[in-house]
Design a protein around this motif. Structure first.
Motif, mmCIF file in Angstrom:
data_model
loop_
_atom_site.group_PDB
_atom_site.id
_atom_site.type_symbol
_atom_site.label_atom_id
_atom_site.label_comp_id
_atom_site.label_asym_id
_atom_site.label_seq_id
_atom_site.Cartn_x
_atom_site.Cartn_y
_atom_site.Cartn_z
ATOM 1 N N ASN A 383 64.582 21.527 60.815
ATOM 2 C CA ASN A 383 64.748 23.047 60.914
ATOM 3 C C ASN A 383 65.429 23.127 62.224
ATOM 4 O O ASN A 383 65.644 24.290 62.588
ATOM 5 N N GLU A 387 69.136 17.962 64.170
ATOM 6 C CA GLU A 387 70.339 18.417 64.569
ATOM 7 C C GLU A 387 70.897 18.454 65.816
ATOM 8 O O GLU A 387 72.032 18.069 66.323
ATOM 9 N N TRP A 458 71.469 22.552 56.658
ATOM 10 C CA TRP A 458 71.926 22.368 58.089
ATOM 11 C C TRP A 458 72.397 21.106 58.330
ATOM 12 O O TRP A 458 73.344 20.562 58.960
ATOM 13 N N ARG A 461 76.142 20.108 57.697
ATOM 14 C CA ARG A 461 77.096 20.640 58.604
ATOM 15 C C ARG A 461 77.607 19.391 59.467
ATOM 16 O O ARG A 461 78.687 19.537 59.814
ATOM 17 N N LEU A 533 73.352 29.817 56.838
ATOM 18 C CA LEU A 533 73.226 28.324 56.491
ATOM 19 C C LEU A 533 74.019 28.257 54.957
ATOM 20 O O LEU A 533 75.014 27.225 54.692
ATOM 21 N N SER A 594 66.328 31.566 65.000
ATOM 22 C CA SER A 594 66.963 30.992 63.804
ATOM 23 C C SER A 594 68.187 31.881 63.432
ATOM 24 O O SER A 594 68.949 31.469 62.764
ATOM 25 N N PHE A 597 71.954 31.215 64.367
ATOM 26 C CA PHE A 597 72.369 30.190 64.053
ATOM 27 C C PHE A 597 74.053 30.557 63.724
ATOM 28 O O PHE A 597 74.880 29.656 64.097
#
Length: 824
Positions: A383, A387, A458, A461, A533, A594, A597
């Motif tokens: 989450n 990443e 995510w 991406r 997202l 969050s 993003f």
């Protein structure tokens, strides 16, 4: 004889470093210390080759080398879906839309939360211990990690003899190499032993080999079945070697080279049928005939192939003369710009060391872990943390290091299909907020954290980003099925919310947070991050399908669904709302941000295209505050860079480069350990990678319609130089020099051709090539998606700051051509 060998090695290293660009040679790229690590793991120095890792303590009398191999995890192949989820899903959604979040949480906890399995742990192999009698009293001590050679060195004197140790993890030879030498013949005497916290045995073969064999631990009822072996072999020059029941004794040697080979029975997430002993022996048999000079040469050549691509010079002060831990202690209150360059390159070093093609991705601690049950299992927290490990991969010119993550996403696109079908009755694939070596895709941990079916969005991406920097359509074809599958899941899973008829993700959450109005009740529908997202995933999959000229019907479905996603909303405090309803608390200092993003790492919020959302994102970030966990501060460096506020990004770097425990705030305020590892606390490597990416973003951005040079340059970085950074669209900065805050020279190579739109802080000489911008950006890699319009609360007061003036130029480029421009 020993002196000749040492001299030849030194000559080789000097000649190799002569190939490094001059301006990088003028800066000291070493972490160094004037005292041993003792028993402190966060002071030891990391080496790795993507598969094998070691922490080097540098203790004169009792050297400790802690060993890892990236497939040594607890458990064995398993799955963790909750089979009751699908039947309970309609009622959970009904409760959410009725505002009964407490009841929805309770029902989800019973029916969606994993019934037992919450992910396996990344675990250690063991400890190599080298005991040197009489070395308790020493002088002239120094140890270092040389980032230009990826070698950890320890030097000290005992009774007039200078002792030197060198440790590295070789990529081409797939072994850890330790070199012990002295400037007086016959001085090397020590005992070597190995132990492991795992179920294991130790054997001594002859007079020169230790063999550690073991099996990983059980967890959550899943039996540990990863078998591993390490062979540790000693090649002496002079002296004698003798084996006992559990140790090797070396006496009176001139020098010793230690070869460490490790392997497991792991083939892939569903297959552990390999023979770990045969594998380990094969690695050892390949490396054993090579002498140390050849090993070092091949190691440095392979490592520098990646590391030397980027150089950064921000200037230097007398602080560079101090040990690294002292520089960190003094950094926030002094002037040490070179430490920033060192920290930046340390992040690149860690990614090279922790993530190599064909291996596993960097986990929560990269590849270094001494504990059987490490914090959060040292898993893949997807989450943000996993990443974040890969944010610098493309910009910082380490695209090959991205490959293990790409392969993990491909794996999850297979294992996640069953989860999507079993739990949600959907096509495509899904994964939640954690995974592990076995590629589990069901929820992990209590429902407060685990009810987040967005991991696939995510992670996907990264599949697209790797293409956006390279333009490699052959690569895109290999990842398109995973992109497509992730999008197909949300086409099935999105549901219409009753008030606005928007399509939303439900149930879900804004990662690890809950609104003040519903404390402890994270479950929701249409969280802002989820909307961003899904928008991002649909957009990237649309672009991929169009680039490959395929799936026109699917593209039409995604475009139609994208139009029905909720808009980003500005709430009563002028903030970007975190939830579908205006529930934000301006005093919330939660580590996750969050809902931003869309600002970073995505490109849905822009100072030029969406100024009201840009201003609202800034307000949200101010309300969250600066001091937090280490990884959160790393994210905020990037966010402030995207907000074009270099001074605030610089302030976050100073907060991050503060000794762990000094900052006060949520979870003790993060910071940095003596070995430059990031402190959550405890250690998490994502903060290191986040800051490295953030420094890239301060110097170069390419997400908002142009290649933007020096977009967030702080006042303290008035003069500098960088080379090797990459931009989307296949552009690479061969050299960029700035003086007094203005761009003075830029050299760019175009690998794909096409229009290059430059955004710069000052005018450049046009030289018949550059021309003032007119019309739309024609380069497909720079055409932003249509974003949903902002919806602004009547109570909100949105203040839009005036942006610094910039200049824009267009340049028609050809494949492989190099272009140089200077200040006007």
């Amino acid at each position: 004889m020993q002196r000749k060998t040492t001299k030849s090695i030194a000559v080789y290293v000097i000649s190799l470093l002569a190939s490094v660009p001059v301006f990088s040679q003028q800066r000291d790229l070493k972490l160094w210390y004037d005292h041993p690590s003792g028993k402190v793991w966060e002071a030891a120095l990391p080496v790795g080759n993507g598969r094998l890792a070691a922490m080097v303590y540098g203790n004169p009398e009792a050297e400790l080398i802690r060993l890892n191999e990236n497939t040594v995890w607890s458990g064995s192949p398993n799955r963790n879906e909750n089979p009751h989820a699908l039947a309970a899903l309609p009622e959970i959604r009904q409760l959410i839309f009725a505002g009964k979040t407490k009841e929805a949480n309770q029902l989800a906890a019973k029916n969606i939360q994993s019934e037992k399995i919450n992910g396996m742990c990344y675990q250690p192999v063991g400890d190599l211990q080298l005991t040197f009698p009489g070395h308790e009293q020493y002088t002239g001590y120094s140890r270092e990690l040389d980032l230009q050679t990826a070698v950890a060195n320890t030097v000290y004197r005992v009774n007039g003899v200078k002792y030197t140790r060198q440790v590295f993890a070789s990529i081409p030879d797939q072994a850890i190499i330790i070199r012990l030498s002295a400037d007086k013949p016959g001085s090397i005497t020590f005992a070597a032993s190995v132990k492991s916290p795992q179920k294991s045995t130790v054997a001594v073969n002859g007079n020169n080999e230790l063999v550690l064999s073991g099996i990983s631990g059980d967890k959550d009822g899943v039996p540990g079945k990863v078998k591993f072996q390490s062979q540790i072999r000693f090649k002496t020059e002079g002296g004698t070697a003798a084996g006992s029941s559990d140790a090797i004794q070396i006496t009176g040697a001139n020098a010793v080279t230690v070869y460490v080979s490790i392997a497991t029975n792991f083939v892939n997430y569903a297959d552990i049928s390999a023979d770990e002993a045969k594998r380990t022996t094969a690695y050892m048999n390949k490396v054993w005939p090579k002498n140390y000079t050849a090993l070092l040469k091949d190691h440095i050549t392979a490592y520098q192939h990646f590391f030397n691509r980027v150089q950064l010079d921000l200037g230097s002060t007398d602080s560079i003369k101090n040990p690294t831990d002292i520089r960190v202690r003094d950094f926030a209150h002094g002037n040490d710009p070179q430490l920033v360059a060192l920290y930046f390159q340390f992040g690149r070093y860690l990614l090279i060391a922790a993530s190599q093609p064909g291996g596993q991705p960097a986990n929560l601690q990269g590849i270094w872990n001494p504990l059987m049950n490490p914090p959060w299992g040292s898993k893949y927290t997807i989450n943000i943390n996993t990443e974040m490990n890969y944010w610098p991969a493309e910009e910082a010119n380490l695209t090959e290091m991205h490959e293990p993550l790409v392969q993990m996403v491909k794996d999850l696109s297979v294992t996640g299909r069953e989860t999507a079908k079993t739990m949600y009755g959907a096509g495509g694939w899904v994964t939640h907020h954690n995974t592990d070596l076995w590629r589990i895709t069901g929820p992990v941990d209590p429902i407060y954290y685990g009810m987040w079916p967005m991991g696939g969005a995510w992670l996907s991406r990264h599949l697209w980003e790797k293409y956006a920097f390279s333009g490699d359509k052959k690569y895109l074809q290999t990842v398109y099925p995973a992109l497509k599958g992730a999008a197909e899941f949300y086409l099935d899973f999105l549901v219409e919310e009753p008030e606005h008829k928007w399509l939303v993700v439900a149930p879900s959450m804004s990662p690890e947070n809950s609104p003040k109005a519903h404390p402890g009740e994270s479950i929701t529908a249409g969280a802002t991050m989820d909307n961003q997202l899904v928008f991002d995933l649909f957009s990237n999959t649309i672009h991929a399908a169009e680039a490959l000229n395929t799936d026109k019907e699917l593209v039409a479905k995604m475009k139609a669904a994208r139009k029905r996603l909720p808009p980003m909303q500005v709430g009563q405090y002028g903030q970007l709302q975190e939830w579908l309803q205006d529930l934000d608390n301006p005093n919330d200092k939660h580590r996750h941000v969050s809902h931003l993003f869309g600002l970073y790492p995505a490109n849905q919020i822009s100072p030029y295209r969406t100024p009201q959302l840009f201003a609202a994102a800034r307000t949200s970030l101010i309300q969250r505050g600066d001091v937090s966990t280490g990884w959160s501060m790393g994210w905020k460096v990037n966010l402030w860079a995207r907000l074009l506020d270099g001074n605030h990004a610089w302030k976050l770097i100073k907060d991050q480069l503060t000794p762990a425990g000094v900052n006060k705030g949520e979870n003790s305020g993060g910071g940095t350990y003596p070995n430059l590892f990031d402190a959550h606390p405890p250690f998490q490597i994502d903060g290191n990678f986040g800051c490295t990416a953030g420094i890239c973003e301060m110097l170069l951005q390419s997400q908002d319609g142009a290649v933007h040079l020096l977009p967030a340059l702080p006042d303290d970085w008035k003069n500098g130089r960088v080379s090797g950074l990459r931009a989307r669209g296949g552009f690479e900065i061969k050299e960029m020099i700035w003086e007094n805050g203005q761009l003075s020279k830029i050299t760019i190579v175009s690998t794909l051709g096409g229009n290059l739109r430059l955004r710069v802080p000052n005018a450049l000489k046009e030289n018949g090539q550059l021309k003032a911008v007119s019309g739309d950006q024609l380069n497909v890699f720079f055409q932003p998606d249509e974003t949903a319009k902002a919806e602004i609360s009547p109570k909100a007061n949105v203040e839009i700051d005036t942006l610094k003036e910039t200049m824009q130029y267009d340049l028609s480029t050809k494949v492989g051509q190099v272009y140089t421009f200077t200040k006007k």
